[in-house]
Design an enzyme around this catalytic site. Structure first.
Site, mmCIF file in Angstrom:
data_model
loop_
_atom_site.group_PDB
_atom_site.id
_atom_site.type_symbol
_atom_site.label_atom_id
_atom_site.label_comp_id
_atom_site.label_asym_id
_atom_site.label_seq_id
_atom_site.Cartn_x
_atom_site.Cartn_y
_atom_site.Cartn_z
ATOM 1 C CB SER A 154 34.055 21.566 25.722
ATOM 2 O OG SER A 154 34.589 22.307 24.653
ATOM 3 N N GLY A 155 34.155 24.793 26.881
ATOM 4 C CA GLY A 155 33.565 26.126 26.753
ATOM 5 C C GLY A 155 33.313 26.805 28.069
ATOM 6 C CB THR A 159 42.006 27.099 28.075
ATOM 7 O OG1 THR A 159 41.715 25.741 27.712
ATOM 8 C CG2 THR A 159 43.343 27.507 27.496
ATOM 9 C CG ASN A 205 35.411 26.093 24.098
ATOM 10 O OD1 ASN A 205 35.342 27.252 23.730
ATOM 11 N ND2 ASN A 205 36.379 25.642 24.878
ATOM 12 C CB SER A 208 37.197 22.321 23.064
ATOM 13 O OG SER A 208 37.152 21.209 23.926
ATOM 14 C CB SER A 209 41.999 21.629 26.228
ATOM 15 O OG SER A 209 42.396 22.965 26.387
ATOM 16 N N GLY A 432 36.169 18.154 31.359
ATOM 17 C CA GLY A 432 35.104 17.848 32.303
ATOM 18 C C GLY A 432 34.296 16.646 31.853
ATOM 19 C CD GLU A 434 34.148 15.559 26.565
ATOM 20 O OE1 GLU A 434 34.866 16.555 26.360
ATOM 21 O OE2 GLU A 434 34.203 14.512 25.871
#
Length: 1123
Positions: A154-155, A159, A205, A208-209, A432, A434
Site C-alpha cells: 500500500s502506497g 493504482t 497510503n 489504498s485499494s 501486495g 502485508e
C-alpha cells in the site's frame, strides 16, 4: 571469490541494511572491515559480498548487467537511480517502479508516449510505457493474450501505474473519431468510481485499494479496444464498521458529507465527526484533497460509465443509510433483551428506515431480535445490546458489499464486452504482501494471493532463463529452483489445509476461535512452514516467501462465514426502493439451497484459481512497485524498507532463481575487453573469440562455465573470482609502476629542492650582507648625530651658564653697591652729627667742612650713577647693539637702603649654582676694586661754643626748625595728594583686573582647542595674537598707572598662563623663557605665571618713584614691548 586485504565489499548494517567498506585484514574465516562511515566491523567471510568498483556512477538501467547480481548490489543500484530521479529500472523483463511522491515533468505526456510506440525493450530508458508497448505488440504480432501484473504494498503506486497502463493502451488502441462515450474513456473513468467506493486511507497510503482488481481490455482484429471487463477480489468489508487510528473509512462516506448543502439536507447528514463509523479515527481530511470537488468528479464519472441519475440517488441513499445505522445505539432491558438507547438512536433509526424505504418497526425488530425455527414453531429470541450491535454492523457490511458488487457489474455492462474478441490484455492491480502488528483473515487471504502470484512469477522467471539457455544452446537440464508449493499446500490443500479446517470449524455452531487454533496446532505441529508462538493460544505463524507473518484467530470464524441474516434479507427485499430491493432478492427467487456449506475462504480460493487460469493462458509482464519511505515524502530512500519490499515483491526471489543457473553472462567481446589482461598472450594469437574466452578461463582455473553461441555464461561467484584475479594482477603491476614513478618523482624533487635551497641561501646571504652594511652605516651616522647633538647641547649649556653667571654677577655687584652706598650714608650722617657739634665751636670751619662734604657726596653720587650705568651695559645681551638710556630715579634718603630684589635672587638662583667658586671669587674681587667702601671718619667734635654764641646759635636752630616744619607740612600735603592719587589708581587697578579675567578666559579657550585638528590652526593663531595685544596693553597700564605702596621688592601676580599656552608659544617663539628684572617689569616665570615685578627705593625725603627695565632672552624686544 578470494577476499584479501584491500578488497571492496558489502557488509550488513542494522540501519542501512548494507554498507560498503574495505577489508583491512583477514584472519581465517573472519575479516575486519572498515566501513565508509568509519566503523570497524568484524564478520565472517561468508557474509561479505564483493563490490563492483567499475560500475557506472549513474547505475545501470537493467540490473542483469550488474557484474555481481546480489542483494546489496541491487539495492545500491536502485538508490543511485532514485537519487537522479530515474524511478524505473529493469531486472530482465521485470520493471521496478519506485514511487517518487512528487510530480516529474514530461514523464507521461503524449510526446513521450509517441517515442515509446514500436520501440524494442531496452532501446529506450525503462518506463511503464515500454512494458505496455511490448505487451501490445506481442498481442498484435503473435495473436496471443498478454497480461501485466502490477504488485506492491500500500502506497507503492500500484493504482497510478495501472492508470498509466490503461491510458497508454487507450492511446495505442483508441478510436480515431472522438466519440461521446468510447470504451477506453469508460475504462479510464471507471477508476474514480471504484476508488471512491473501494479505496481508503491506511497507515501506509492515503489512497489504498482495499480490493483486488483485474481489468480485461479486449481488442479487435485491428488492434483497437472493443470491450472491457473488470473483476474484483476480496473487498475489505470489515472497514465499513471498524477503523483504527490514523486511518479513514472508504472515501465515499466523506465525499457525501462534503456534498452541496441541498443534498446534505436531503440525506440528513452533517459533520463526519458526528457518525460512529467515521469518528473512530481523528483523521477526517486528507492533505491536498478537496472532498467536495471529488464528490462532483465522482458523479461525473458515474455519468460517463452509464449510471443514471436515479441510480446515483439510490446509491447515495444507501451510503447515507449506512452512516445512520452506525449511530443506532442499544441499551439493556431486562436480563437479555435490548432496546434503543435514547431519542438520538430513535432519530437515526427513523432516518435509516426512510433512506432504505423500509418499515421502521420491522427494521428495529430485525436489529434486536432473531427467529429460531423449530419443528413445532418459530421462536423469536431477543438479543442483548452487544448482539444487537453485531447485527447492526453485519447489516451495514452486507449492504455495502452488495452495493460494491452492483457497481462493478454496472460498469462492466456499461463498458460492454466483445464476445468476438480473440485477444486481450489483462491488467492486475492487487494488494501486495502485508504483515501488520494485528494480522487477521483479510491479511491471510491477501498473502495467500501473493504466494500464488509468486509461484507464477518464479515459474515465469525460470522459463525466461530456460529460453535464454535454449537460444544459446547450452546445457541446463541439471538446473532446478526452490518452489513455494509447500506453503500453498499448507493453505489450500484439500483436505487438511488451513482453509479446509476453517470451513470445517465454521460448520459447528459451538466452535470458537480457540477450538480452531487448537486444530491448527495439532494438525501442523511438524510442518516446517507453520510455527506456534510461545505462550500463544489463538495465534499462529506462517513462514511465507517474503518472511514470517503472525495471524490472530479471533475473528477468522466470523469473517469466513458467507451468509446473510434471514431477517435482514427479508426486510430489504421488501423495500419500496426498487434499487435496494434488487440488491436483496427474496429467498424464494434464489436457487434452492444445497446442503453444502459456503464460506468466504472457499469462494476466494475459487476466484483466485480462475485468475491464475487466466494468467497462465496469457504472456505475463511484471511491474513491481516500491515505496521508498514510510513518510510518503519525496527524495528519501530508506534501504531497510526498500529491501523488505524487494523481498516481498519477489524481485530478490527472481534473482535467487536466476543465480541457480548462470546469473552472469557476457558477450565474447565484452568478456575479452574486461579480462584479456589475465592472458595477454591469447590476444597475440589469431583465434576465435569463444576460443580466447575458453583459454582465459582455463588459465585462471575456473570450471562449470558454459560457452554459448554469442555469450559466455558464468556461475554465481565466477565473475567475482575473475575480478579478484584481475585486481591482484593490476595491484602487482601497479606496485612496479609506482616504484619507478615514485623513484623518478623523488629524484626530481630532490634536485628541485637542492636547487631551490642554493638559491635561497644565496639570497639570504646577500640580504644578511646588506643588513650588515646598513647596520654599520646606521651606526656611523648615529655616532655623528650623537656627536653633533652632544656638541650642541654642551654649547647651549655653556651659553646658559655664561648668561646665568652674568646675571648672578650683576646681582652681587648691585648688592655690593647698595651696601657701600648704605655705609657711605651712615658715615655721612655720623660726619654731619660730628660737624654739628663742632659747629658751636667753629661755625666757619663747619660751613667749610659741609661744603667739602657736599662736593664729595655729589662726586660720589656721580660715581655711583656711572658705575650703575656701566653695570647695566654688562647685563645687556650681545644682540642689543643700541644702548638704552637708563632713567634716573630719585629716592628718599633713609638710614638704611633696601635689600636686593627678591625676584632677581629667586629667578637667578639656578644660574648661581652653575657659577664655579673661582668665578664667584673673581666677581667679589672685581666688586671690591670698583666699589671702595667709604670708611667712617671719626673726628672728635669739640664743644667750643661760648655764651655769646648761644643766642645766635639758638636763632639758627629756630630758623632750621621752622624750615623743617614747613618742609614737614609740605611733605604731609604731598602725602595726602599721593593718597588721593593712589585711590584713583586703585580703581584703575580693579578695571585692569577685570581685563585680566577676560585674558584668563581667552587662555582657557585656547586650552580647549589645543587638541583640535590642524585646520583650526588659523583660529589658534588669531587667539594668540589677540592675547598678545591684551598683554601689551596690560603692561603699559601697569607700568605707567600703577603706583601703590608696596614692599621694596614685590612680585605682583597678574594671571596664570595655562600649560597649553606655554606649549603653544614655545614652537612659535613667543614665549619669554626668563626675564631679568631690576625695577618694575612684566615677566613669565618658569611655572607659567605672568607677574609684574617692582623695585621700590625710598629716600629720606619720603619721595618714591617707579622705574623698570626688562630684558628678554631668546627674543629681541624694546623696553616697553611686551609679549
Amino acid at each position: 571469490m578470494e577476499i584479501t586485504a584491500g578488497s571492496h565489499v558489502w557488509v550488513e548494517d542494522q540501519e542501512l541494511a548494507w554498507v560498503d567498506g574495505v577489508v583491512t585484514s583477514v584472519n581465517g574465516n573472519e575479516a575486519e572491515v572498515e566501513t565508509i562511515n568509519g566503523n570497524q566491523v568484524t564478520t565472517k567471510l561468508s557474509k561479505l559480498y564483493p563490490k563492483d568498483m567499475e560500475a557506472p556512477d549513474t547505475g545501470v538501467d537493467d540490473m542483469t548487467k550488474l557484474s555481481y547480481l546480489h542483494e546489496p548490489a541491487v539495492l545500491h543500484n536502485l538508490a543511485i537511480r532514485y537519487g537522479i530521479k530515474e524511478i524505473y529500472t529493469y531486472c530482465g523483463n521485470i520493471l521496478i517502479a519506485i514511487n517518487p511522491f512528487q510530480a516529474i515533468s514530461h514523464l507521461y505526456d503524449t510526446k513521450l508516449m509517441d517515442s515509446y510506440k514500436g520501440a524494442q525493450l531496452g532501446d529506450r530508458s525503462p518506463h511503464v510505457f515500454a512494458i505496455t508497448d511490448v505487451a501490445y505488440r506481442a498481442m498484435n504480432n503473435e495473436g496471443k493474450s498478454n497480461s501485466i501484473l502490477v504488485s506492491g504494498e500500500s502506497g507503492a503506486g500500484k493504482t497510478e501505474t495501472t492508470k498509466m497502463i490503461m491510458r497508454y493502451l487507450a492511446y495505442l488502441g483508441g478510436h480515431a473519431a472522438a466519440e461521446a462515450r468510447t470504451v477506453e474513456r469508460k475504462v479510464l473513468e471507471s477508476n474514480p468510481v471504484l476508488e471512491a467506493f473501494g479505496n481508503a486511507k491506511t497507515v501506509r497510503n492515503n489512497n489504498s485499494s482495499r480490493f483486488g482488481k483485474f481489468v480485461e481490455i479486449q481488442f479487435d482484429a485491428r488492434g483497437q479496444i472493443s470491450g472491457a471487463a473488470i473483476r474484483t477480489y476480496l473487498l475489505e468489508k470489515s472497514r465499513v464498521c471498524q477503523i483504527s487510528e490514523p486511518e479513514r473509512n472508504y472515501h465515499c462516506f466523506y465525499l457525501l458529507c462534503a456534498a452541496p448543502p441541498k443534498e446534505i439536507e436531503k440525506y440528513k447528514l452533517g459533520d463526519p465527526k458526528s457518525f460512529h463509523y467515521l469518528n473512530q479515527s481523528s483523521c477526517y481530511e486528507l492533505v491536498g484533497v478537496d472532498d467536495s470537488h471529488d464528490y462532483l468528479a465522482t458523479k461525473k464519472a458515474m455519468d460517463i460509465v452509464g449510471i443514471s441519475v436515479g441510480e446515483q440517488d439510490a446509491i447515495f441513499r444507501i451510503v447515507a443509510a449506512i452512516l445512520h445505522l452506525g449511530n443506532i445505539a442499544f441499551a439493556l432491558e431486562g436480563e437479555d433483551s435490548s432496546v434503543l438507547e435514547d431519542d438520538k438512536a430513535k432519530f437515526h433509526l427513523q432516518v435509516a428506515a426512510e433512506l432504505l424505504m423500509c418499515d421502521l418497526e420491522a427494521l428495529e425488530t430485525a436489529l434486536c431480535k432473531r427467529n429460531m425455527v423449530t419443528p413445532e414453531e418459530v421462536i423469536k429470541r431477543s438479543l442483548d445490546p452487544l448482539g444487537a450491535a453485531i447485527s447492526r454492523d453485519g447489516l451495514a457490511k452486507t449492504i455495502y458489499a452488495r452495493l460494491f458488487d452492483w457497481l462493478v457489474k454496472k460498469i462492466n455492462v456499461s463498458i460492454g464486452q466483445d464476445p468476438d474478441s480473440k485477444c486481450l490484455i489483462g491488467v492486475l492491480d492487487i494488494y501486495g504482501f502485508e504483515s501488520f502488528k494485528t494480522s487477521s483473515f483479510e491479511q491471510f487471504c491477501i498473502n495467500f494471493t501473493n504466494e500464488k502470484l509468486q509461484q507464477h512469477f518464479n515459474q515465469h522467471v525460470f522459463k525466461m532463463e530456460q529460453s535464454v539457455y535454449q537460444e544459446e544452446e547450452i546445457d541446463w537440464s541439471y538446473i532446478d529452483f526452490v518452489d513455494n508449493q509447500d506453503v500453498l499446500d499448507l493453505i489450500e490443500k484439500k483436505p487438511g489445509g488451513i482453509i479446509s479446517l476453517l470451513d470445517e470449524t465454521c460448520m459447528f455452531p459451538k466452535s470458537t476461535h480457540e477450538t480452531f487454533a487448537q486444530k491448527l496446532y495439532q494438525t501442523f505441529k511438524d510442518h516446517k512452514r507453520f510455527v506456534k508462538p510461545k505462550l500463544a493460544r489463538t495465534e499462529f505463524t506462517i513462514v511465507h516467501y517474503a518472511g514470517e507473518v503472525q495471524y490472530q484467530c479471533d475473528q477468522f470464524l466470523d469473517k469466513n462465514k458467507d451468509y446473510i441474516v434471514p431477517e435482514h434479507q427479508e426486510l430489504l427485499s421488501t423495500s419500496k426502493c426498487s434499487f435496494i430491493a434488487s440488491l436483496f432478492p427474496s429467498l424464494n427467487a434464489e436457487t434452492p439451497k444445497s446442503g453444502k456449506f459456503s464460506s468466504i475462504g472457499s469462494r476466494f480460493k475459487l476466484q483466485l484459481q480462475q485468475l491464475m487460469d487466466i494468467l497462465n493462458s496469457t504472456e505475463p509482464h511484471y511491474i513491481r512497485c516500491i515505496k521508498p519511505n514510510s513518510d510518503l515524502r519525496p527524495e528519501i530512500f530508506e534501504n531497510v524498507s526498500v529491501l523488505q519490499q524487494l523481498r516481498s515483491g519477489g524481485v530478490l526471489e527472481a534473482i535467487r532463481v536466476k543465480c541457480e543457473g548462470y546469473p552472469t553472462n557476457r558477450i565474447f567481446s565484452e568478456f575479452l575487453e574486461r579480462f584479456s589482461i589475465l592472458a595477454p598472450e591469447v590476444l597475440k594469437e589469431n583465434v576465435e573469440e569463444n576460443v580466447a574466452c575458453k583459454s582465459i578461463m582455463e588459465k585462471v582455473g575456473l570450471s562449470n562455465y558454459q560457452i554459448g553461441k554469442t555469450k559466455i555464461f558464468l556461475r554465481a561467484g565466477q565473475m567475482a573470482e575473475l575480478d579478484g584475479r584481475k585486481a591482484k594482477l593490476l595491484g602487482e603491476s601497479a606496485k612496479v609502476i609506482q616504484k619507478q614513478v615514485r623513484s623518478r618523482i623523488a629524484r626530481k624533487r630532490y634536485v628541485r629542492v637542492q636547487t631551490a635551497s642554493i638559491c635561497i641561501q644565496t639570497v639570504l646571504r646577500g640580504q644578511l650582507a646588506c643588513e650588515s652594511l646598513k647596520f654599520r652605516k646606521r651606526t656611523a651616522a648615529a655616532v655623528k648625530i650623537q656627536k653633533s647633538a652632544r656638541r650642541k647641547s654642551a654649547s647651549r649649556k655653556y651659553t646658559n651658564i655664561i648668561a646665568s653667571a652674568v646675571v648672578v654677577q650683576t646681582g652681587i655687584r648691585a648688592i655690593v653697591a647698595h651696601n657701600e652706598f648704605r655705609s657711605k650714608m651712615q658715615n655721612r650722617s655720623a660726619t654731619i652729627q660730628a660737624a654739628t657739634e663742632e659747629e658751636e665751636k667753629d661755625s666757619g670751619k663747619e660751613e667749610e667742612d659741609i661744603g667739602k662734604e657736599e662736593k664729595d657726596i655729589g662726586k660720589e653720587e656721580k660715581d655711583i650713577g656711572r658705575e650703575e650705568k656701566d653695570s647695566g651695559k654688562e647685563v645687556k645681551e650681545p644682540e642689543d647693539k643700541e644702548p638704552e638710556k637708563q632713567p634716573t630715579v630719585k629716592v628718599q634718603e633713609k638710614e638704611e637702603l633696601p635689600d636686593p630684589p627678591v625676584a632677581v635672587l629667586e629667578q637667578n638662583e639656578p644660574d648661581k649654582t652653575d657659577v664655579s667658586p673661582d668665578k664667584e671669587q673673581e666677581v667679589t674681587e672685581e666688586s671690591n676694586e670698583l666699589y671702595h667702601i667709604v670708611k667712617e671718619i671719626s673726628s672728635p667734635i669739640q664743644d667750643v661754643l661760648t655764651a655769646e654764641d648761644l643766642p645766635s646759635e639758638v636763632e639758627q636752630l629756630k630758623v632750621l626748625l621752622i624750615g623743617e616744619k614747613k618742609r614737614a607740612d609740605e611733605y604731609q600735603k604731598q602725602h595726602a595728594e599721593a593718597q588721593e592719587l593712589s585711590e584713583q589708581r586703585r580703581k584703575k587697578l580693579e578695571e585692569t583686573e577685570k581685563k585680566v579675567h577676560q585674558l584668563q578666559e581667552s587662555l582657557n579657550r585656547l586650552h580647549q582647542v589645543q587638541n583640535q585638528p590642524l585646520h583650526r590652526l588659523l583660529e589658534l593663531t588669531t587667539l594668540i595674537i589677540r592675547t598678545t595685544l591684551m598683554l601689551h596693553q596690560l603692561a603699559q597700564i601697569l607700568h605707567f598707572q600703577l603706583q601703590v605702596m608696596i614692599q621694596p621688592t614685590t612680585l605682583v601676580p597678574v594671571l596664570k598662563l595655562p600649560r597649553c599656552m606655554l606649549k603653544t608659544l614655545q614652537p612659535l617663539k613667543l614665549q619669554v623663557l626668563r626675564t631679568v628684572i631690576r625695577r618694575g617689569h612684566l615677566m613669565i616665570t618658569s611655572d607659567g605665571s605672568l607677574c609684574f615685578c617692582f623695585f621700590l627705593s625710598v629716600d629720606d625725603r619720603y619721595k618714591h618713584n617707579f622705574s623698570r627695565e626688562s630684558q628678554c632672552r631668546h627674543a629681541k624686544h624694546k623696553p616697553h614691548s611686551y609679549t
